[in-house]
Design a protein around this motif. Structure first.
Motif, PDB file in Angstrom:
ATOM      1  N   GLY A 130     -25.935  11.167  40.124  1.00 52.98           N
ATOM      2  CA  GLY A 130     -24.672  11.840  39.819  1.00 52.98           C
ATOM      3  C   GLY A 130     -23.509  10.903  39.526  1.00 52.98           C
ATOM      4  N   SER A 131     -23.523   9.714  40.128  1.00 54.06           N
ATOM      5  CA  SER A 131     -22.471   8.713  39.875  1.00 54.06           C
ATOM      6  C   SER A 131     -22.983   7.372  40.391  1.00 54.06           C
ATOM      7  N   GLY A 132     -22.206   6.330  40.143  1.00 48.66           N
ATOM      8  CA  GLY A 132     -22.563   5.026  40.699  1.00 48.66           C
ATOM      9  C   GLY A 132     -22.510   5.052  42.220  1.00 48.66           C
ATOM     10  N   TYR A 133     -21.495   5.700  42.739  1.00 48.50           N
ATOM     11  CA  TYR A 133     -21.348   5.807  44.201  1.00 48.50           C
ATOM     12  C   TYR A 133     -22.568   6.503  44.800  1.00 48.50           C
ATOM     13  N   LEU A 134     -22.981   7.586  44.161  1.00 42.30           N
ATOM     14  CA  LEU A 134     -24.152   8.326  44.661  1.00 42.30           C
ATOM     15  C   LEU A 134     -25.439   7.530  44.472  1.00 42.30           C
ATOM     16  N   SER A 142     -18.496  -7.303  47.442  1.00 38.21           N
ATOM     17  CA  SER A 142     -19.166  -6.204  46.741  1.00 38.21           C
ATOM     18  C   SER A 142     -18.402  -4.897  46.888  1.00 38.21           C
ATOM     19  N   HIS A 143     -18.743  -3.966  46.037  1.00 31.79           N
ATOM     20  CA  HIS A 143     -18.049  -2.670  45.962  1.00 31.79           C
ATOM     21  C   HIS A 143     -18.239  -1.835  47.239  1.00 31.79           C
ATOM     22  N   ALA A 144     -17.232  -1.030  47.544  1.00 32.77           N
ATOM     23  CA  ALA A 144     -17.237  -0.198  48.754  1.00 32.77           C
ATOM     24  C   ALA A 144     -18.485   0.683  48.876  1.00 32.77           C
ATOM     25  N   CYS A 145     -19.026   1.164  47.774  1.00 35.20           N
ATOM     26  CA  CYS A 145     -20.163   2.093  47.899  1.00 35.20           C
ATOM     27  C   CYS A 145     -21.464   1.379  48.251  1.00 35.20           C
ATOM     28  N   ILE A 146     -21.510   0.062  48.079  1.00 38.50           N
ATOM     29  CA  ILE A 146     -22.668  -0.703  48.564  1.00 38.50           C
ATOM     30  C   ILE A 146     -22.626  -0.731  50.092  1.00 38.50           C
ATOM     31  N   THR A 149     -25.653  -7.273  45.661  1.00 34.90           N
ATOM     32  CA  THR A 149     -24.434  -7.905  45.153  1.00 34.90           C
ATOM     33  C   THR A 149     -23.964  -7.221  43.880  1.00 34.90           C
ATOM     34  N   ASP A 150     -22.670  -7.217  43.643  1.00 31.38           N
ATOM     35  CA  ASP A 150     -22.171  -6.867  42.316  1.00 31.38           C
ATOM     36  C   ASP A 150     -22.720  -7.913  41.337  1.00 31.38           C
ATOM     37  N   GLY A 151     -23.086  -7.511  40.140  1.00 26.67           N
ATOM     38  CA  GLY A 151     -23.471  -8.469  39.100  1.00 26.67           C
ATOM     39  C   GLY A 151     -22.220  -9.090  38.492  1.00 26.67           C
ATOM     40  N   SER A 193     -28.860  -5.534  42.140  1.00 24.69           N
ATOM     41  CA  SER A 193     -27.571  -5.873  41.523  1.00 24.69           C
ATOM     42  C   SER A 193     -26.856  -4.599  41.102  1.00 24.69           C
ATOM     43  N   ASP A 194     -25.536  -4.632  41.269  1.00 23.78           N
ATOM     44  CA  ASP A 194     -24.686  -3.512  40.863  1.00 23.78           C
ATOM     45  C   ASP A 194     -23.978  -3.942  39.583  1.00 23.78           C
ATOM     46  N   ASP A 195     -24.397  -3.322  38.480  1.00 30.99           N
ATOM     47  CA  ASP A 195     -23.918  -3.748  37.169  1.00 30.99           C
ATOM     48  C   ASP A 195     -22.883  -2.795  36.586  1.00 30.99           C
ATOM     49  N   ALA A 196     -22.102  -2.177  37.464  1.00 31.62           N
ATOM     50  CA  ALA A 196     -21.094  -1.212  37.006  1.00 31.62           C
ATOM     51  C   ALA A 196     -20.190  -1.821  35.924  1.00 31.62           C
ATOM     52  N   HIS A 197     -19.848  -3.113  36.087  1.00 30.45           N
ATOM     53  CA  HIS A 197     -18.953  -3.745  35.108  1.00 30.45           C
ATOM     54  C   HIS A 197     -19.703  -4.690  34.176  1.00 30.45           C
ATOM     55  N   GLY A 198     -21.019  -4.614  34.173  1.00 28.22           N
ATOM     56  CA  GLY A 198     -21.813  -5.495  33.310  1.00 28.22           C
ATOM     57  C   GLY A 198     -22.420  -4.762  32.131  1.00 28.22           C
ATOM     58  N   GLY A 247     -26.192   0.796  38.154  1.00 34.58           N
ATOM     59  CA  GLY A 247     -24.924   0.708  37.433  1.00 34.58           C
ATOM     60  C   GLY A 247     -24.345   2.090  37.242  1.00 34.58           C
ATOM     61  N   THR A 248     -23.277   2.134  36.478  1.00 35.97           N
ATOM     62  CA  THR A 248     -22.611   3.412  36.259  1.00 35.97           C
ATOM     63  C   THR A 248     -22.564   3.744  34.776  1.00 35.97           C
ATOM     64  N   LEU A 249     -22.463   5.017  34.487  1.00 35.80           N
ATOM     65  CA  LEU A 249     -22.293   5.486  33.111  1.00 35.80           C
ATOM     66  C   LEU A 249     -20.821   5.781  32.835  1.00 35.80           C
ATOM     67  N   SER A 250     -19.938   5.424  33.807  1.00 36.75           N
ATOM     68  CA  SER A 250     -18.542   5.859  33.727  1.00 36.75           C
ATOM     69  C   SER A 250     -17.576   4.771  33.285  1.00 36.75           C
ATOM     70  N   LYS A 251     -18.067   3.564  33.056  1.00 41.23           N
ATOM     71  CA  LYS A 251     -17.152   2.497  32.636  1.00 41.23           C
ATOM     72  C   LYS A 251     -17.384   2.197  31.153  1.00 41.23           C
ATOM     73  N   ALA A 252     -18.074   1.112  30.812  1.00 37.15           N
ATOM     74  CA  ALA A 252     -18.248   0.842  29.372  1.00 37.15           C
ATOM     75  C   ALA A 252     -18.962   1.990  28.653  1.00 37.15           C
TER      76      ALA A 252
HETATM   77  C1  LIG Z   1     -16.991   1.827  39.841  1.00 43.16           C
HETATM   78  C2  LIG Z   1     -18.038   1.151  40.628  1.00 43.16           C
HETATM   79  C3  LIG Z   1     -19.047   1.882  41.267  1.00 43.16           C
HETATM   80  C4  LIG Z   1     -19.019   3.378  41.333  1.00 43.16           C
HETATM   81  O1  LIG Z   1     -19.402   3.967  40.135  1.00 43.16           O
HETATM   82  P1  LIG Z   1     -18.919   5.475  39.834  1.00 43.16           P
HETATM   83  O2  LIG Z   1     -19.848   5.912  38.770  1.00 43.16           O
HETATM   84  O3  LIG Z   1     -17.503   5.393  39.406  1.00 43.16           O
HETATM   85  O4  LIG Z   1     -19.111   6.244  41.111  1.00 43.16           O
HETATM   86  C5  LIG Z   1     -20.055   1.191  41.886  1.00 43.16           C
HETATM   87  N1  LIG Z   1     -20.062  -0.158  41.928  1.00 43.16           N
HETATM   88  C6  LIG Z   1     -19.094  -0.895  41.350  1.00 43.16           C
HETATM   89  C7  LIG Z   1     -19.170  -2.375  41.416  1.00 43.16           C
HETATM   90  C8  LIG Z   1     -18.043  -0.261  40.700  1.00 43.16           C
HETATM   91  O5  LIG Z   1     -17.075  -0.984  40.156  1.00 43.16           O
END
Ligand SMILES: *Cc1c(COP(=O)(O)O)cnc(C)c1O
Length: 383
Positions: A107-111, A133-137, A177-179, A206-211, A236-241
């Motif tokens: 449903g989201s990166g957090y989820l 690293s990001h709060a959701c990790i 880790t965040d990527g 790896s968390d590639d939300a910003h990669g 990763g997330t589908l909500s950034k790039a």
């Molecule tokens: C934004 C972000 C998330 C969460 O992704 P959402 O799809 O916005 O829930 C997870 N990890 C990192 C590193 C982020 O920057």
């Protein structure tokens, strides 16, 4: 006053005293880079819409077409009846992009992080997390009920030390880790973490939300060194790039199969609206078709750091650490007066004493505006 309301008011007063109070500002985004706030047009350097795809005509069109064909919502969790036909297409595209066997959309990166980590690690397990690293990790690691230890940012020797000391007392171990670090813009040493993990049988995530979409030719941080680093768990997330909404895990077929069976945030949460999935597919099409476009945000960030006299950007994210909260908020206000939106980031999003401006560069930021901003930052904020 009702005890509930006085509880809330006391907490709010405390946040205000500590300069940590936050409020929502209504923001109108009508194209990829300009926003309107309180009737004012500002050039935004605070959106994660790195490729400006939230506003791209062909991507909006794909979302509209999906609503027409499948409806506004998915109607149930994926395991019941919410698994509309676009899901399989998106998962195949993500696996292809990341060169993994399979992918699972959440449903989201957090989820994704809060779902995946507890499937892999239980009470008898160990989770090592880069401190930045990001709060959701952290949230995912807490939900696992395993032993959670943070390591110093990007410090391989510290990871080694922790594994030597703790690994043998735990059944399984996971390094997360965040990527690309979300508030610092630097990259994790994924190749070193991977080989170190292999020595201790510790899995790497790896968390590639910003990669995804912006580094490694659009394929993400595990491709940033020109060679593929076979990180076994890439989320990763589908909500950034990507410009839509949702999260994903790319992994082997058995790991993805296990997630579909055990990840509680997948099982007990409704599937994504078809429009989100369709927009993400259209975005991946564009990224694969136009790698030169995907390279623009990092190029623009590099042009900015060079002109402002800052260390070279490694991603589209550039931090300017101010220190105290008041100073960061004042610097943000100064930029706003010049017509730039650069939101101040304060604790607990960043460690105490490192309140900062966080700038994000996108494909469509005009070069002359970036130059003006760099000159202003050099003279008025760094100077
Ligand atoms: C934004 C972000 C998330 C969460 O992704 P959402 O799809 O916005 O829930 C997870 N990890 C990192 C590193 C982020 O920057």
């Amino acid at each position: 006053m009702h005890s509930l309301d006085s509880f809330a008011q006391d907490k709010l007063d405390d946040l205000k005293r500590r300069q940590l109070y936050r409020s929502l500002s209504e923001t109108l985004r009508e194209d990829g880079i300009w926003v309107e706030r309180d009737g004012r047009q500002l050039l935004s350097f605070s959106c994660n819409d790195y490729l400006n795809l939230t506003q791209h005509p062909s991507i909006k069109q794909a979302a509209v077409a999906a609503i027409e064909e499948y409806g506004a919502g998915s109607g149930a969790s994926r395991l019941i009846t919410g698994n509309h036909p676009l899901y399989a297409k998106l998962e195949a595209r993500l696996a292809h992009l990341k060169s993994t066997d399979a992918a699972c959309v959440f449903g989201s990166g957090y989820l994704t992080n809060t779902g995946v980590i507890p499937v892999l690690i239980g009470q008898d397990g160990l989770v090592l997390i880069d401190e930045l690293s990001h709060a959701c990790i952290y949230a995912g690691a807490q939900l696992s009920r395993g032993t959670v230890i943070t390591f110093r940012h990007n410090d391989i020797d510290h990871v080694n030390e922790l594994l030597e000391r703790h690994r043998s007392q735990h059944r399984h171990a996971l390094i997360v880790t965040d990527g690309v670090f979300s508030m610092d813009g630097d990259l994790a040493p994924l190749d070193e973490l991977l080989s170190l993990g292999q020595r201790f049988d510790a899995w790497l995530m790896s968390d590639d939300a910003h990669g995804i979409g912006v580094v490694g030719g659009g394929r993400g941080s595990s491709f940033s060194a020109n060679a593929r680093i076979p990180v076994p768990l890439q989320m990763g997330t589908l909500s950034k790039a990507i410009g839509s909404y949702g999260g994903y895990l790319c992994a082997s077929a058995p790991v993805v199969e296990l997630m579909r069976n055990r990840a509680r945030t997948l099982i007990y949460s409704t599937g994504l609206p078809p429009a989100c999935v369709a927009a993400a597919i259209a975005a991946l099409d564009l990224i694969e078709r136009e790698p030169a476009y995907a390279a623009l945000p990092v190029e623009k960030a590099k042009a900015f750091t060079k002109r402002a006299g800052l260390p070279p950007a490694q991603s589209p994210i550039v931090p300017i650490v101010i220190g105290d909260e008041e100073g960061a908020v004042a610097a943000s206000r100064l930029l706003e007066n010049e017509g730039y939106l650069v939101v101040a980031i304060r604790p607990p999003t960043v460690p105490p004493g490192t309140a900062r401006l966080r700038l994000t560069f996108t494909a469509q930021h005009p070069d002359d505006k970036i130059e003006n901003l760099a000159d202003f930052v050099r003279e008025k904020i760094l100077g």
